[in-house]
Write a protein that holds these residues in place. Structure first.
Motif, mmCIF file in Angstrom:
data_model
loop_
_atom_site.group_PDB
_atom_site.id
_atom_site.type_symbol
_atom_site.label_atom_id
_atom_site.label_comp_id
_atom_site.label_asym_id
_atom_site.label_seq_id
_atom_site.Cartn_x
_atom_site.Cartn_y
_atom_site.Cartn_z
ATOM 1 N N GLN B 359 -8.863 -26.620 43.630
ATOM 2 C CA GLN B 359 -7.465 -27.428 43.724
ATOM 3 C C GLN B 359 -6.309 -26.543 43.639
ATOM 4 O O GLN B 359 -5.030 -27.078 43.782
ATOM 5 N N GLY B 360 -6.317 -25.391 42.889
ATOM 6 C CA GLY B 360 -5.240 -24.754 42.587
ATOM 7 C C GLY B 360 -4.475 -25.005 41.167
ATOM 8 O O GLY B 360 -3.614 -24.899 41.257
ATOM 9 N N ARG B 361 -5.286 -25.748 40.396
ATOM 10 C CA ARG B 361 -4.887 -26.203 39.065
ATOM 11 C C ARG B 361 -5.160 -25.017 38.067
ATOM 12 O O ARG B 361 -6.180 -24.239 38.343
ATOM 13 N N PRO B 362 -4.216 -25.132 36.853
ATOM 14 C CA PRO B 362 -4.459 -23.771 35.977
ATOM 15 C C PRO B 362 -5.719 -23.852 35.374
ATOM 16 O O PRO B 362 -6.252 -24.908 34.782
ATOM 17 N N VAL B 363 -6.540 -22.820 35.258
ATOM 18 C CA VAL B 363 -7.668 -22.571 34.478
ATOM 19 C C VAL B 363 -7.547 -21.382 33.574
ATOM 20 O O VAL B 363 -7.047 -20.432 34.178
ATOM 21 N N GLY B 364 -8.107 -21.501 32.075
ATOM 22 C CA GLY B 364 -8.172 -20.176 31.576
ATOM 23 C C GLY B 364 -7.063 -20.454 30.435
ATOM 24 O O GLY B 364 -7.308 -19.519 29.338
ATOM 25 N N LEU B 365 -6.494 -21.644 30.033
ATOM 26 C CA LEU B 365 -5.942 -21.853 28.718
ATOM 27 C C LEU B 365 -7.128 -22.083 27.629
ATOM 28 O O LEU B 365 -7.824 -22.724 27.820
ATOM 29 N N PRO B 366 -6.903 -21.644 26.503
ATOM 30 C CA PRO B 366 -7.812 -21.544 25.503
ATOM 31 C C PRO B 366 -8.067 -23.081 24.762
ATOM 32 O O PRO B 366 -8.388 -23.332 23.792
ATOM 33 N N ILE B 367 -7.448 -24.043 25.585
ATOM 34 C CA ILE B 367 -7.807 -25.440 24.930
ATOM 35 C C ILE B 367 -8.202 -26.133 26.212
ATOM 36 O O ILE B 367 -8.368 -25.740 27.386
ATOM 37 N N PRO B 368 -9.318 -27.282 26.035
ATOM 38 C CA PRO B 368 -9.523 -28.021 24.572
ATOM 39 C C PRO B 368 -10.678 -27.063 23.799
ATOM 40 O O PRO B 368 -11.483 -26.666 24.370
ATOM 41 N N ASP B 369 -10.365 -27.053 22.791
ATOM 42 C CA ASP B 369 -11.377 -26.396 21.724
ATOM 43 C C ASP B 369 -12.226 -27.524 20.967
ATOM 44 O O ASP B 369 -11.788 -27.778 19.784
ATOM 45 N N LEU B 370 -13.081 -28.207 21.689
ATOM 46 C CA LEU B 370 -13.934 -29.270 21.094
ATOM 47 C C LEU B 370 -15.115 -28.767 20.433
ATOM 48 O O LEU B 370 -15.471 -29.590 19.376
ATOM 49 N N TYR B 371 -15.760 -27.609 20.864
ATOM 50 C CA TYR B 371 -16.901 -27.410 20.326
ATOM 51 C C TYR B 371 -17.115 -26.169 19.542
ATOM 52 O O TYR B 371 -18.307 -25.738 18.825
ATOM 53 N N GLY B 372 -15.929 -25.426 19.186
ATOM 54 C CA GLY B 372 -15.796 -24.120 18.391
ATOM 55 C C GLY B 372 -16.958 -22.958 19.017
ATOM 56 O O GLY B 372 -16.873 -22.902 20.328
ATOM 57 N N ASN B 373 -17.836 -22.475 18.365
ATOM 58 C CA ASN B 373 -18.754 -21.547 18.863
ATOM 59 C C ASN B 373 -20.130 -22.075 19.151
ATOM 60 O O ASN B 373 -21.001 -21.395 19.120
ATOM 61 N N SER B 374 -20.385 -23.380 19.011
ATOM 62 C CA SER B 374 -21.688 -23.927 19.473
ATOM 63 C C SER B 374 -21.804 -23.643 20.888
ATOM 64 O O SER B 374 -21.201 -23.210 21.613
ATOM 65 N N ALA B 375 -23.289 -23.975 21.299
ATOM 66 C CA ALA B 375 -23.534 -23.732 22.814
ATOM 67 C C ALA B 375 -22.610 -24.413 23.660
ATOM 68 O O ALA B 375 -22.307 -23.552 24.674
ATOM 69 N N PRO B 376 -22.422 -25.679 23.741
ATOM 70 C CA PRO B 376 -21.429 -26.223 24.616
ATOM 71 C C PRO B 376 -20.003 -25.455 24.514
ATOM 72 O O PRO B 376 -19.436 -25.312 25.884
ATOM 73 N N GLY B 377 -19.390 -25.120 23.505
ATOM 74 C CA GLY B 377 -18.226 -24.286 23.484
ATOM 75 C C GLY B 377 -18.287 -23.151 24.040
ATOM 76 O O GLY B 377 -17.546 -22.528 24.931
ATOM 77 N N ASN B 378 -19.438 -22.312 24.012
ATOM 78 C CA ASN B 378 -19.543 -21.112 24.632
ATOM 79 C C ASN B 378 -19.959 -21.351 25.963
ATOM 80 O O ASN B 378 -19.118 -20.549 26.777
ATOM 81 N N GLU B 379 -20.422 -22.097 26.501
ATOM 82 C CA GLU B 379 -20.703 -22.519 28.026
ATOM 83 C C GLU B 379 -19.141 -22.842 28.681
ATOM 84 O O GLU B 379 -19.050 -22.406 29.757
ATOM 85 N N ILE B 380 -18.419 -23.576 28.008
ATOM 86 C CA ILE B 380 -17.177 -23.772 28.330
ATOM 87 C C ILE B 380 -16.286 -22.765 28.404
ATOM 88 O O ILE B 380 -15.480 -22.464 29.503
ATOM 89 N N ASN B 381 -16.205 -22.058 27.691
ATOM 90 C CA ASN B 381 -15.645 -20.665 27.678
ATOM 91 C C ASN B 381 -16.140 -19.765 28.788
ATOM 92 O O ASN B 381 -15.239 -18.989 29.258
ATOM 93 N N ALA B 382 -17.339 -19.901 29.093
ATOM 94 C CA ALA B 382 -17.769 -18.861 30.105
ATOM 95 C C ALA B 382 -17.371 -19.334 31.513
ATOM 96 O O ALA B 382 -16.896 -18.583 32.390
ATOM 97 N N LEU B 383 -17.202 -20.677 31.380
ATOM 98 C CA LEU B 383 -16.830 -21.267 32.724
ATOM 99 C C LEU B 383 -15.298 -20.997 32.729
ATOM 100 O O LEU B 383 -14.786 -20.751 34.039
ATOM 101 N N ARG B 384 -14.557 -20.976 31.806
ATOM 102 C CA ARG B 384 -13.340 -21.080 31.851
ATOM 103 C C ARG B 384 -12.876 -19.531 32.306
ATOM 104 O O ARG B 384 -11.699 -19.339 33.038
ATOM 105 N N LYS B 385 -13.244 -18.633 31.727
ATOM 106 C CA LYS B 385 -13.303 -17.015 32.046
ATOM 107 C C LYS B 385 -13.814 -16.889 33.606
ATOM 108 O O LYS B 385 -13.131 -16.303 34.450
ATOM 109 N N GLN B 386 -14.849 -17.559 33.962
ATOM 110 C CA GLN B 386 -15.408 -17.436 35.310
ATOM 111 C C GLN B 386 -14.433 -17.880 36.478
ATOM 112 O O GLN B 386 -14.140 -17.422 37.384
#
Lengths: 317, 455
Positions: B359-386
């Motif tokens: 949609q052309g919306r911004p992706v990549g900001l390091p928030i929301p940080d809801l999960y820290g370093n747990s599995a869902p958090g790492n998954e979200i960070n990976a998607l964010r980077k991707q």
């Protein structure tokens, strides 16, 4: 105007004729029928007043004695809310600032429209244009007018400091200084509202018989003497009514501190209405906000009572 | 002079308010209740944000297909919540079943019993155990009962937002933002020296925002707003003095904070968006707001940790959803399913970054940080980077500092304490001779009265 009043009054007068006459129910129906439009307008006004003025006032009084989360029934707490707000360190500042604002607004905001009206009344040319110019700020939404002044007061690029700079005067802090913040708000308030006052004074001035001025002039009175001995005595009641309205209005000052200063610097512009807003909407304490509102209402009631007596006197004149 | 407009102003604010006051995962097909249930949900994106709105509607359709018994009725608003109308909506019966709330107001709402206790239902949320405990503690009662009253949607903590473009113009390296307050002062002086209208460092001091940022700076220096038991003020100490002294020096000795003060939230956003403000305390969401609503560009801004906060604290902020105290158990269960799907599942709802990129919306900001370093958090960070569409490197200093900074919640009676500290903040920024010791001592006395009432 006369015709309209006559049209309105005539059916009321007819309706006032003994409607309960046993042999004349038809007359009652006709009277009601004739006044139906008037009753309709009256009902609409009554509903509006009831919903938006009287009911909130009654609720405010109730809430000021309750602790209420608007989920469970309110808990009666006596005068606890009043004790809380009186103990608030900002309470004293709020009343002092409100009184100071009203005082300054009387000195500036009350005198300026009168002087303007006198000047406009004396003018021979461009009267209509100048009246329009004077009234123009009233047509701006208050929030727009206030935000306009936010730019005027900007210490760097603001219009006022640019003007001071143009005449080689040092810049002022305006809203950012405890000594000038309140008076800056009074200036905004005066500018926003002087149009209405000026027009009311102007109307009063124009109702003064011209021969009084002629007599005064023949007696050798100059402009100031004419104002002092003719204008002021002739507009005494209007001046008094406007004075009371001014006090009632300025004591409720809210939008200026809310939009311009957020109550600062150092609580220098926290007013009673602003503190009321803080309690009700920022602190979620409607009890405290209502208690403050009730206190303000009692104070304003005194001035309103005087106003009613004075305006009745004027009506009977 | 005229009474009409004044009367209207007051009526609008008080009168109308008082009138109103009177009166699972997306693929899970398990129904929330035996019968059909409709839930109203706040913070639906308004039609003026067509991309976000389309995404929301698509999510509602997907969710309703998976849960045929549940109907989601979004209530749009911009901004998502106006705290001024909260009490009125609650009293007037128009409060949503799931209402949106800022962290700042959560404690007040729980204390006043204005949200439903969802403890017995929240266990159904699969990701609950992975959520950061400090984030979940925002929505828990402060009475050792461990009751839960809501779920988070967004979480961040404070950092230092800076204008990379201005850093370059001033001869500073945007890849190496300041790490100490002395470096902030030097950078601010260079930015202010760029010309009239340029402000090196901006700070709030009115409308309770000054007190809020005082707390942020205090935490970053290792201080606390209140004592551990929450009964007394704890800011009248070396850390509190350091916050005010630093501002006073920048304002009056360095002249790097501009002459216009009594700034509130929108003022700094506008200045940042206008490209003439060098630095301010803020979280990455500031960059989002500046980009979306104040004509700034993502690539011009960077975020780092608050200087000298390494090993100390950062004021956390964010938002989430709570439940209407009158919501039925069925609505609560359905609402939890919706929240799990839309706010908490990697790759779904707000974390559907593939769609956001499309949609052309911004992706990549390091928030929301809801999960820290747990599995869902790492998954979200990976998607964010991707799917990143914004320069993520601009947030690297902020992200890499997080490991050694502890998030700290806002104090009890936050708004009241912030109002008290606005006075101290506005004093040092508007008065050259402000007596910091006296200001803090006065504020401490006032805060103690407020906290005594609270306890």
């Amino acid at each position: 105007m006369t015709v309209t009043q006559e049209r309105v009054r005539r059916p009321q007068a007819l309706g006032a004729a003994d409607p309960r006459s046993p042999d004349d129910h038809g007359a009652l129906r006709r009277a009601v029928g004739r006044n139906l439009t008037a009753y309709g307008f009256l009902c609409a006004a009554l509903i509006c007043f009831a919903l938006f003025s009287w009911y909130p006032m009654i609720r405010e009084i109730v809430l000021s004695f309750q602790q209420n989360n608007f989920v469970d029934p309110g808990e009666w707490v006596g005068f606890d809310n009043f004790r809380t707000v009186v103990a608030d360190p900002a309470f004293r500042s709020a009343w002092l600032n409100t009184a100071a604002f009203s005082g300054l607004a009387l000195v500036i905001g009350y005198a300026v429209p009168f002087v303007l009206a006198v000047v406009l009344n004396e003018l021979k040319h461009a009267k209509a244009y100048l009246r329009f110019v004077v009234y123009l700020p009233v047509m701006l939404p208050p929030a727009v007018a206030v935000l306009l002044f936010k730019w005027f007061y900007d210490p760097g690029a603001g219009l006022f400091n640019q003007a001071l700079d143009a005449v080689h005067l040092p810049p002022l802090s305006w809203l950012d200084s405890t000594s000038t913040a309140l008076i800056s708000l009074v200036i905004v308030s005066t500018w926003m509202n002087l149009g209405t006052g000026t027009l009311i004074y102007l109307a009063a001035l124009q109702s003064i018989p011209g021969d009084l001025y002629e007599s005064a002039e023949l007696d050798g009175a100059g402009l100031l003497k004419r104002v002092w001995h003719v204008t002021i005595p002739q507009t005494k009641l209007i001046l008094l009514v406007m004075l009371l309205l001014q006090i009632v209005a300025t004591m409720q000052v809210f939008i200026e501190p809310y939009l311009l200063t957020g109550g600062g610097p150092e609580n220098a512009t926290v007013t009673v209405a602003y503190l009321m807003y803080q309690y009700a909407f920022n602190f979620g304490d409607f009890g405290g906000g209502s208690a403050l509102g009730l206190m303000l209402m009692v104070v304003l009631l005194v001035f309103s009572t005087i106003y009613l007596r004075v305006s009745r006197e004027e009506a009977e004149r | 002079m005229t009474t009409t407009r004044r009367g209207l102003s007051l009526l609008l604010v008080a009168g109308l308010g008082l009138v109103a006051a009177s009166c699972g995962s997306g693929e899970d097909k398990t129904p929330a209740a035996d019968g059909p249930v409709t839930i109203t949900v706040g913070c639906e994106p308004p039609k003026s944000n067509p991309k976000e709105r389309a995404a929301w509607e698509e999510d509602v359709a997907v969710f309703q297909k998976a849960h045929p018994n549940i109907t989601v009725e979004g209530k749009d608003a911009f901004p998502c919540i106006n705290p001024d109308t909260f009490q009125a909506k609650l009293a007037g019966g128009t409060q949503e079943d799931l209402f949106y709330v800022y962290y700042t107001d959560v404690r007040k709402i729980i204390d006043k019993k204005q949200a439903a206790d969802i403890s017995q239902y929240v266990g159904s949320v699969g990701k609950l155990k992975d959520l950061r405990q400090d984030v979940m503690s925002v929505f828990k009662a402060n009475d050792n009962t461990d009751k839960t009253y809501g779920l988070p949607r967004n979480n961040y903590n404070m950092g230092l937002v800076y204008n990379r473009k201005l850093f370059t113009q001033a001869g500073l390296d945007p890849a190496n933002p300041p790490k100490t307050w002395d470096e902030v002062r030097e950078a601010a002086k260079k930015i202010a020296a760029l010309g009239p209208g340029y402000v090196g460092f901006g700070e709030y001091s009115a409308g309770n925002t000054g007190g809020w940022h005082f707390a942020a700076s205090l935490y970053a220096r290792g201080g606390s707003m209140v004592s551990d038991d929450g009964k007394t003020a704890a800011f009248n100490n070396d850390e509190g003095k350091a916050v005010l002294e630093n501002l006073k020096r920048m304002r009056w000795d360095d002249n790097s904070m501009g002459s216009k003060q009594l700034l509130q939230w929108e003022d700094l956003m506008r200045m940042m968006g206008g490209g003439k403000l060098g630095m301010m305390i803020g979280a990455p969401d500031v960059v989002q707001s500046v980009n979306n609503d104040f004509k700034g560009k993502f690539e011009d801004y960077g975020v780092t940790a608050v200087p000298e906060s390494d090993g100390k604290f950062s004021l956390s902020g964010g938002d989430g959803y709570m439940f209407n105290p009158k919501a039925s158990p069925e609505k609560i269960k359905a609402g939890l399913l919706w929240l799990e799907f839309h706010e908490l599942t990697p790759g779904q709802g707000q974390f559907n970054y593939a769609r956001s990129k499309e949609q052309g919306r911004p992706v990549g900001l390091p928030i929301p940080d809801l999960y820290g370093n747990s599995a869902p958090g790492n998954e979200i960070n990976a998607l964010r980077k991707q799917y990143a569409t914004v320069p993520v490197d601009n947030f690297t200093p902020y992200v890499s500092a997080q490991g050694n900074i502890t998030n700290k919640l806002e104090p009890p009676k936050a708004q009241e304490l912030y109002a008290v500290l606005d006075v101290a903040m506005s004093a040092v920024l508007t008065r050259k001779d402000a007596d910091i010791d006296k200001l803090l001592s006065d504020a401490e006395g006032k805060a103690n009265k407020i906290l005594a009432k609270n306890t």
